[in-house]
Design an enzyme around this catalytic site. Sequence first.
Site, mmCIF file in Angstrom:
data_model
loop_
_atom_site.group_PDB
_atom_site.id
_atom_site.type_symbol
_atom_site.label_atom_id
_atom_site.label_comp_id
_atom_site.label_asym_id
_atom_site.label_seq_id
_atom_site.Cartn_x
_atom_site.Cartn_y
_atom_site.Cartn_z
ATOM 1 C CG ASP A 78 -2.207 0.791 0.958
ATOM 2 O OD1 ASP A 78 -3.252 0.485 1.545
ATOM 3 O OD2 ASP A 78 -2.136 1.732 0.135
HETATM 4 C C1 GLC Z 1 -4.326 4.235 -0.202
HETATM 5 C C2 GLC Z 1 -5.267 3.113 0.123
HETATM 6 C C3 GLC Z 1 -5.357 2.066 -0.963
HETATM 7 C C4 GLC Z 1 -5.183 2.712 -2.327
HETATM 8 C C5 GLC Z 1 -3.771 3.243 -2.390
HETATM 9 C C6 GLC Z 1 -3.485 3.948 -3.731
HETATM 10 O O1 GLC Z 1 -3.585 4.591 0.913
HETATM 11 O O2 GLC Z 1 -5.045 2.421 1.348
HETATM 12 O O3 GLC Z 1 -6.648 1.434 -0.836
HETATM 13 O O4 GLC Z 1 -5.386 1.763 -3.361
HETATM 14 O O5 GLC Z 1 -3.469 4.146 -1.319
HETATM 15 O O6 GLC Z 1 -4.274 5.090 -3.842
#
Ligand code: GLC
Length: 734
Positions: A289
Amino acid sequence: MKLTETQKKFVEDLLGKMTLEEKVGQLNQDSPSIVGGFDVPFEELIEMVTDGRISQEEFGKIMATAERDYHEDDIRAGMVGSVMGNDPVKANELQRIAVEESRLGIPLLMGFDVIHGLRSVFPIAIAEAGSFDDDLMERTARMAAKESRAYGINWNFAPMLDVARDSRWGRVSEGPGEDPYLASKFARAKIKGLQNSTDSTENYVAACTKHYIAYSACEAGRDYNTTTMSTSQLYNVYLPPFRAAMEEGACSAMASFNDLNGVPCTVNSYTLRDILKGELGLEGFVVSDANAIRECVVHGIAEDDVDAGIQALNAGLDMDMGTRIFYDHIAQAVKDGKVSMETLDDAVRRILSVKVWLGLFENPYVDQSAIDAYAKALPENHVALCQEAAEKSIVLLKNQDNILPLNKENKFTLVGELADRPDEVVGAWSLAWQKDDCVSIKAGLENVGAKFEYYPVCGPEGELNIEELKSAIDSDSEIVVAVVGEYTSMSGEASSKADITIPGHQREMLKKLVAAGKKVVAVLMNGRPLALGWEAEKLNAIIEGWHLGIQMGNAISKVLFGEINPSGKLSSTFSSVNGQEPMYYNHPNTGRPGTKSKFTSKYLDAPIEPCFPFGYGLSYTTFEYSDLKLTENKDEIIASFILKNTGDVAGTEVAQLYMQDVAASLVRPVKELKGYERVTLAAGQSKEVKLTLRKCDMGFYNNQGKYVCEDGLFRIYVGGNSCDVLDGEVRVAF
Ligand code: GLC
């Protein structure tokens, strides 16, 4: 995701040509960096919007004109495997650099958050799962995939599959609710919709199941917080939708921010290698993430970035979202023998395999015709699907004295700021909606010629307008439709709440309307189950509208006037007051289940039963369940029963099948959803319904992570929700 032998050979041949640096480049996901266009450092700008010195709107305007570094030189050097974005023209530009100017011409994965639609925004997942309509859930994913490719996106950071039991957590809005079975059906539908239309590369994307794993079990419902659980709970509650998604061939997964039993999921080889890639058989790759690798230092599991990066790659994390730690340190780590070339090759192979499966080597660019398809207005079939999904996701929670549906000829009063907010219908994680596509509830009422006076009075924040409230009370219409709930910003990421009652002065407004003798119909716009104890007792009717997407206004107005009969059910339990969370139906019984008796499991100051239970939803007609019969064959238990429409309008009922393993080697939930079917019946019509439970699905995972089916007594329940059920029992020897 299945590769042919030819495709597998292509991947191996390409891997064999790559330098160490080029291999590391594939593990790097870059986002465009904000590099200027405003007169303060970017970090200061973030501070300014966070502390309110500039509004979100001003921030958006600055961002729109900000200078960005798209890392073209790194792409040209083969040091970027994926970028984020949803601009088809820019996507083609960057892809052309990767394909035509880098040494090996490896195309980029273009990733983006398309959680419940891109420009065609469907209901948030917690709502859509409540349709209990697998076909619908697949069709909306299919449309999201088609739109994504047209906008240059070939990798969706979806579906979000976090089974969530605590409504204080803001991200309950993004997932399919509290039940593992429903979440698994949702998962299958979404992977099929996103990935399984290989008729053309314009029609499918790589899915990214998230957040792996148990992120939703964050202690106290506080986002990013620690999670601790037994192996059996991990396997029985949180893993099932990921297992289902992997069985459907999901291309990727996103490791979650949380630590699980003391090990952050970003560096957790047990969950990543042993379970996800081993037992569940992920053939694609795992992405972190955002910034999560660097956060392993903050977690306290790594001393510095280098340590975090090495731990992550060795644990089975294949791609770094946004920190450049892999980019900066993995080549040296391989040279130092801290990461084996085999480990690096495995990660690269997985990423290349997804790119080959997507057809990117043959079709790396966005076709102009696809871009043109959405240049002006959304195609009619997109709008129609948004409306269908919105209609099927609406849940009628209360309808005292059948006050609903309203007579369109009669004037009523409409109140609530949210009624006139088209920008608020789309919900969390809608990143590409266009205001002209969005239909507010007020606009939906105007579209059908409804007769009403409108007074905003108040919204989820800010003061209550006394004058407007007085006008609403003084109006001569007896019925008030009150649109109340949450702003989109009150759910989604980093939006946990300790108070999950209707926010601001909205409940005060409702109380004053009731005190003035008005008949109040509440239409909720919210991203999480709210504690509705007072509303459930005092209001005449309650429609759960969630954030239904761009067609919300038209769908709600059709339900209000009875043009459609609501059929949605709750995918999550609603509690009555704060403090009851986490509250979910599929809980163990304990030795002292809550009753009026003192020494039982309950609160002194809150009801025992939920305000509205899982699976609950009313209709403008009524349904009766009778004559439950259980029959058994070698592999199945079949529950057959008569379902009758006992009202005077046609309607669709979601008939549900639950089971209870009465005595097992581990305590089991008092009920577990194991089947459902949408049944449409004309007024007065009866039908024999059969719901089948496979015996192989009657088991559970023990604390060794082993699936066991244990002989014994099982109770079987059928009904229109998880409380009001017919029951029977059967003794099974597996
Ligand atoms: C965010 C979220 C995730 C998302 C990623 C990219 O922090 O936790 O669900 O896909 O970043 O935006």
